[in-house]
Enzyme design. Structure first.
Site, PDB file in Angstrom:
ATOM      1  N   CYS A 180       0.836  -1.208   0.000  1.00 51.72           N
ATOM      2  CA  CYS A 180       0.000   0.000   0.000  1.00 51.72           C
ATOM      3  C   CYS A 180       0.874   1.264   0.000  1.00 51.72           C
ATOM      4  O   CYS A 180       1.496   1.571  -1.002  1.00 51.72           O
ATOM      5  CB  CYS A 180      -0.977  -0.040   1.177  1.00 51.72           C
ATOM      6  SG  CYS A 180      -2.395   1.076   1.004  1.00 51.72           S
TER       7      CYS A 180
ATOM      8  N   HIS B  63      -3.769  -5.231   0.902  1.00 52.52           N
ATOM      9  CA  HIS B  63      -3.182  -5.677   2.171  1.00 52.52           C
ATOM     10  C   HIS B  63      -3.211  -7.202   2.272  1.00 52.52           C
ATOM     11  O   HIS B  63      -4.193  -7.783   2.730  1.00 52.52           O
ATOM     12  CB  HIS B  63      -3.933  -5.059   3.353  1.00 52.52           C
ATOM     13  CG  HIS B  63      -3.661  -3.608   3.536  1.00 52.52           C
ATOM     14  ND1 HIS B  63      -2.589  -3.140   4.275  1.00 52.52           N
ATOM     15  CD2 HIS B  63      -4.296  -2.512   3.055  1.00 52.52           C
ATOM     16  CE1 HIS B  63      -2.590  -1.816   4.249  1.00 52.52           C
ATOM     17  NE2 HIS B  63      -3.612  -1.412   3.516  1.00 52.52           N
TER      18      HIS B  63
ATOM     19  N   GLU C 166      -1.677  -9.043   4.354  1.00 45.95           N
ATOM     20  CA  GLU C 166      -1.593  -9.498   5.746  1.00 45.95           C
ATOM     21  C   GLU C 166      -2.951  -9.635   6.420  1.00 45.95           C
ATOM     22  O   GLU C 166      -3.078 -10.273   7.471  1.00 45.95           O
ATOM     23  CB  GLU C 166      -0.702  -8.549   6.562  1.00 45.95           C
ATOM     24  CG  GLU C 166      -1.295  -7.193   6.879  1.00 45.95           C
ATOM     25  CD  GLU C 166      -1.133  -6.157   5.774  1.00 45.95           C
ATOM     26  OE1 GLU C 166      -1.252  -4.961   6.071  1.00 45.95           O
ATOM     27  OE2 GLU C 166      -0.897  -6.558   4.614  1.00 45.95           O
TER      28      GLU C 166
END
Length: 515
Positions: A87, A174, A176
């Protein structure tokens, strides 16, 4: 943790302010690779000294072209290490290498369908289409020289990019976050496929290294530990006791604000079960006297914290030759404070400041671990499940679950109702699914009817949430039949209660605790 860094491959994560930054390091550790989170201000020389296998730039709320934008040491790009920008991290990389970043027409937040256009190492063996989690207001609109587009989405033409000759990768989403369905696989591809890491980070190795480290640090000196019965202090105490035995002394302060059976359980587990030297201090009357008439939650916290310090000080002063203080500081505590903990303690992490004339050398054996890793460590050390999986419990204890003034009657209501809640949640097999659950007494009374007689008694609130790390939380969807059992039992078994309410508020806007 110098020894560990030498023995294990390491991935460094640079923090640019994302709410998800800790998740990145945690995901990597779940793969069996050691990872640390560092501020974006770390220098290239400092990173080089750590000898990592790769670097990840986290996301963040800023715009790379905005005032106050966060940057990193430009020499980091000259280290020759693989870098993965997430990002904001991708946008920073774009800016660094001469690409273009602009504000998007509209902020993209939520799930999006990603289409892989170029199967770089990052996307090896992943599907051409996958759901990812977006959270950004800016876009990369022009690639830097030498980069190619790896992936796109409907609202994001450059959702992934790479320069494989330089081992530089970036994604706008993202990976994660669990909403990104193949996010873990993508991070794995970077860690193993790009950086060439090997697995080696596990609790068995951690224990072996940490025991030796404690023995070397302490030598023949003595260690003092404030034992609360919570997960962190329990694991610290058992780990240090395993290393140095009777050189450890624990002080357990019973302030009268503990859950049902907790004080007895602590003594049985640690004094009898682990044969540790535990000094129990019964300070219930002392705490209740100080709290009499106090209603403000912050004032209650302060009184409880200060009184704990005074009690601990009184007991510690009776002991001779204590050189070290063991503390259950976790990696999250260090990350969130932004600074490493000082070597000489003047304030205790869990209970507030210790008196300035109490100088100890500090031992923090858990300061590289996340909460879930501490639980794994506790299990490896043989600590009973009821302690390892114990609910998070605030330092002020039940003192902040009784809203307003604390009285013995109110404490008993919370203590008994909480015990029933815990018992029924465990019976229903929900204790590992729900991150935290407890009862609170909001200090309100209502009219009821029991045995054909009018009552005017207390309302008990039930709070249960699901979460990964406690930073955000959602209210738990406990089955209605389980809630009914809990409600019926509390009303029938706990005196002065005639109504039960269930808190269905997420965090944010609410906090998990009521005070």
């Amino acid at each position: 943790m110098i020894i560990l860094k030498k023995q294990h491959d390491t991935i460094i994560v640079l923090d640019f302010g994302s709410q998800y930054n800790q998740l990145i390091a945690r995901r990597i550790r779940e793969f069996g690779v050691y990872s640390e989170l560092h501020p974006h201000t770390i220098t290239a020389e400092e990173i080089k000294a750590m000898n990592p296998k790769g670097i990840i730039f986290s996301g963040g709320p800023n715009s790379v072209y905005g005032e106050g934008a966060l940057h990193c040491d430009e020499k980091i790009f000259e280290l020759g290490l693989p870098i993965f920008g997430i990002c904001y991290g991708m946008q920073l990389m774009t800016q660094q290498f001469g690409g273009k970043v602009e504000r998007a027409n509209h902020r993209e937040y939520g799930k999006a369908v990603l289409k892989v256009e170029n199967e770089s190492k990052l996307y090896a063996n992943l599907p051409e289409e996958q759901v990812v989690w977006m959270s950004h207001g800016d876009l990369v609109t022009g690639l830097p020289e030498g980069f190619v587009v790896d992936a796109t989405s409907e609202s994001c033409p450059i959702a992934g990019m790479s320069n494989e000759a330089k081992n530089l990768y970036g994604v706008q989403f993202h990976p994660e976050v669990r909403h990104s369905e193949h996010g873990n696989d993508l991070i794995k591809n970077f860690v193993f496929g790009v950086c060439g890491c090997s697995e080696g980070w596990n609790m068995e190795n951690f224990i072996e290294v940490e025991l030796e480290k404690i023995r070397e640090t302490v030598g023949d000196k003595k260690v003092l530990c404030a034992l609360s019965g919570g997960v962190d202090s329990s694991v610290v105490a058992v780990l240090i006791h395993k290393a140095i035995g009777d050189q450890l002394t624990c002080i357990f302060v019973d302030h009268g604000l503990l859950r049902k059976g907790e004080a007895e359980g602590v003594m049985k587990t640690f004094s009898e079960g682990f044969h540790m030297n535990v000094i129990k201090v019964d300070a219930r009357d002392r705490f209740m006297d100080k709290l009499k008439g106090v209603e403000d939650p912050e004032q209650k916290r302060k009184i409880i914290g200060n009184e704990f310090i005074y009690v601990f000080d009184d007991e510690a002063s009776k002991l001779q030759g204590m050189d070290f203080l063991a503390q259950g500081t976790l990696y999250t505590d260090i990350v969130e404070s932004g600074t490493a903990t000082a070597q000489t303690i003047k304030s205790h992490h869990n209970v507030g400041g210790l008196p300035e004339d109490m100088q100890f050398k500090l031992i923090e054996p858990l300061n590289t671990l996340f909460k879930d890793e501490v639980r794994v460590l506790g299990s490896e050390l043989g600590i009973p499940d009821e302690i390892v999986w114990r609910q998070p419990f605030p330092g002020p204890g039940l003192g902040i679950r009784v809203l307003g003034e604390i009285t013995e009657e109110k404490l008993e209501i919370v203590r008994e109702s909480d015990a029933i809640l815990r018992e029924e949640i465990i019976k229903a097999g929900l204790d590992r699914e729900i991150w935290q659950y407890f009862t609170a007494l909001p200090g309100m009374r209502s009219v009821g009817v029991m045995g054909d007689e009018r009552t005017y008694d207390y309302t008990v609130g039930i709070r249960a949430v699901t979460s990964i790390d406690g930073m955000t939380a959602d209210w738990a969807r406990i089955p209605w039949d389980v809630l009914e059992k809990i409600s019926v039992r509390i009303v029938n078994e706990v005196k002065h209660v005639n109504r039960i309410v269930y808190d269905v508020t997420s965090k944010p806007p609410a906090t998990i605790e009521w005070e």
